[in-house]
Design an enzyme around this catalytic site. Structure first.
Site, PDB file in Angstrom:
ATOM      1  N   CYS A  35      -8.199   9.350   8.876  1.00 29.86           N
ATOM      2  CA  CYS A  35      -6.764   9.599   9.089  1.00 29.86           C
ATOM      3  C   CYS A  35      -6.394  11.050   8.788  1.00 29.86           C
ATOM      4  CB  CYS A  35      -5.915   8.654   8.249  1.00 29.86           C
ATOM      5  SG  CYS A  35      -6.133   8.884   6.481  1.00 29.86           S
ATOM      6  N   ASP A  37      -5.764  12.354   5.869  1.00 30.27           N
ATOM      7  CA  ASP A  37      -4.884  12.520   4.708  1.00 30.27           C
ATOM      8  C   ASP A  37      -5.655  13.106   3.528  1.00 30.27           C
ATOM      9  OD1 ASP A  37      -3.037  11.427   6.315  1.00 30.27           O
ATOM     10  OD2 ASP A  37      -2.791   9.559   5.228  1.00 30.27           O
ATOM     11  N   CYS A  60       0.198   9.735   4.517  1.00 36.91           N
ATOM     12  CA  CYS A  60       1.124   8.683   4.927  1.00 36.91           C
ATOM     13  C   CYS A  60       1.954   8.187   3.735  1.00 36.91           C
ATOM     14  CB  CYS A  60       0.342   7.528   5.534  1.00 36.91           C
ATOM     15  SG  CYS A  60      -0.535   6.583   4.291  1.00 36.91           S
ATOM     16  N   CYS A 104      -5.489   3.673   1.723  1.00 38.97           N
ATOM     17  CA  CYS A 104      -4.605   4.678   1.128  1.00 38.97           C
ATOM     18  C   CYS A 104      -4.668   4.587  -0.399  1.00 38.97           C
ATOM     19  CB  CYS A 104      -3.171   4.479   1.611  1.00 38.97           C
ATOM     20  SG  CYS A 104      -3.040   4.192   3.398  1.00 38.97           S
TER      21      CYS A 104
HETATM   22 FE1  FES Z   1      -4.788   7.510   5.556  1.00 38.70          FE
HETATM   23 FE2  FES Z   1      -2.745   6.308   4.481  1.00 38.70          FE
HETATM   24  S1  FES Z   1      -3.252   6.370   6.576  1.00 38.70           S
HETATM   25  S2  FES Z   1      -4.241   7.511   3.491  1.00 38.70           S
END
Ligand code: FES
Length: 128
Positions: A35, A37, A60, A104
């Site tokens: 993702c 992040d 996110c 996450c």
């Molecule tokens: Fe990757 Fe939340 S979508 S940490």
């Protein structure tokens, strides 16, 4: 049922302990390749207790809520307890996360582990 619990929404909207600790005793940064992040944790440790913790999360809402809750769960706790914090405990404290958002909370566990690893690398004598 709402997709996200009240607690997730609360910690997303009003994240606790956001920021940087300039003279941190341990810093950890982790990311999720899928993702994209990124989460960074800063720890202040005195007498084997996490006296302060701050985070920066570029990610996110669930990642922000997970970081915020994780900081609350380890602040004021002995390092030995912080070491044992799991992503499940973070998700439970948030009254759950959707299954596809569990990764996450994994980021929060990994960021704390990474910051503690950094702390121990600076203070090998503290390692048990
Ligand atoms: Fe990757 Fe939340 S979508 S940490």
């Amino acid at each position: 049922m709402a997709l996200y619990s009240e607690k997730v929404m609360d910690h997303f909207r009003n994240p606790r302990n956001v920021g940087v600790i300039e003279d941190a005793d341990g810093v950890g940064e982790v990311g999720n390749a899928k993702c994209g992040d990124i989460m960074k944790m800063y720890l202040k440790i005195r007498d084997d207790v996490v006296t302060d913790v701050k985070f920066e999360t570029f990610g996110c809402g669930s990642a922000i809520a997970s970081s915020s809750m994780a900081t609350e769960l380890i602040k004021g706790k002995p390092v030995s307890e912080a070491m044992k914090l799991t992503n499940k405990a973070v998700a439970e404290a948030l009254d759950g996360l959707p299954a596809y958002k569990m990764h996450c909370s994994v980021l929060a566990e990994e960021a704390i582990q990474s910051a503690l690893t950094d702390y121990y690398s600076r203070h090998p004598e503290k390692r048990e």
